[in-house]
Design a protein around this motif. Structure first.
Motif, PDB file in Angstrom:
ATOM      1  N   THR A   7       0.846  -1.186   0.000  1.00 23.15           N
ATOM      2  CA  THR A   7       0.000   0.000   0.000  1.00 23.15           C
ATOM      3  C   THR A   7       0.882   1.236   0.000  1.00 23.15           C
ATOM      4  N   VAL A   8       0.629   2.106  -0.951  1.00 25.66           N
ATOM      5  CA  VAL A   8       1.406   3.339  -1.058  1.00 25.66           C
ATOM      6  C   VAL A   8       0.503   4.488  -0.631  1.00 25.66           C
ATOM      7  N   THR A   9       0.945   5.195   0.357  1.00 28.33           N
ATOM      8  CA  THR A   9       0.205   6.379   0.784  1.00 28.33           C
ATOM      9  C   THR A   9       1.106   7.595   0.636  1.00 28.33           C
ATOM     10  N   SER A  10       0.518   8.655   0.252  1.00 31.93           N
ATOM     11  CA  SER A  10       1.288   9.898   0.148  1.00 31.93           C
ATOM     12  C   SER A  10       0.564  10.970   0.947  1.00 31.93           C
ATOM     13  N   SER A  11       1.344  11.793   1.531  1.00 34.77           N
ATOM     14  CA  SER A  11       0.749  12.891   2.293  1.00 34.77           C
ATOM     15  C   SER A  11       1.456  14.174   1.906  1.00 34.77           C
TER      16      SER A  11
END
Length: 102
Positions: A7-11
């Protein structure tokens, strides 16, 4: 069956917007103690306008009012200081002339 991949999350971190200065305390000081040509009072008016715009989340207008208040405070402080020094010098020379004359 489903395959789970990584899972790739970006903030995105927002840069905090610097709050413009309103110079209310400086303006209040100038309005009370150093108020040539009502510049201190006018600076206080612009400082309050700047604070109101800051509360209304309008940083551009708040900054403009704040800069105007800053310039008026500088002028009031300079003129008040020079005026006070001139008054002291005139008073001292007048008192010395009274002593010499007697």
């Amino acid at each position: 069956a489903t395959a789970f991949g990584p899972t790739v999350t970006s903030s995105v971190q927002l840069q905090p917007v610097p709050s413009p200065h309103d110079f209310v305390l400086w303006s209040f000081f100038n309005a009370m103690f150093c108020n040539p040509f009502c510049l201190g009072f006018i600076a206080l008016v612009f400082s309050i306008k700047s604070r109101d715009r800051k509360i209304a989340h309008d940083p551009d207008t708040a900054g403009s009012y704040g800069r105007t208040a800053k310039h008026l405070n500088i002028a009031a402080l300079c003129l008040g200081t020079v005026g006070t020094i001139i008054c002291i010098v005139v008073l001292v020379t007048y008192l010395k002339s009274l002593q010499v004359g007697s």
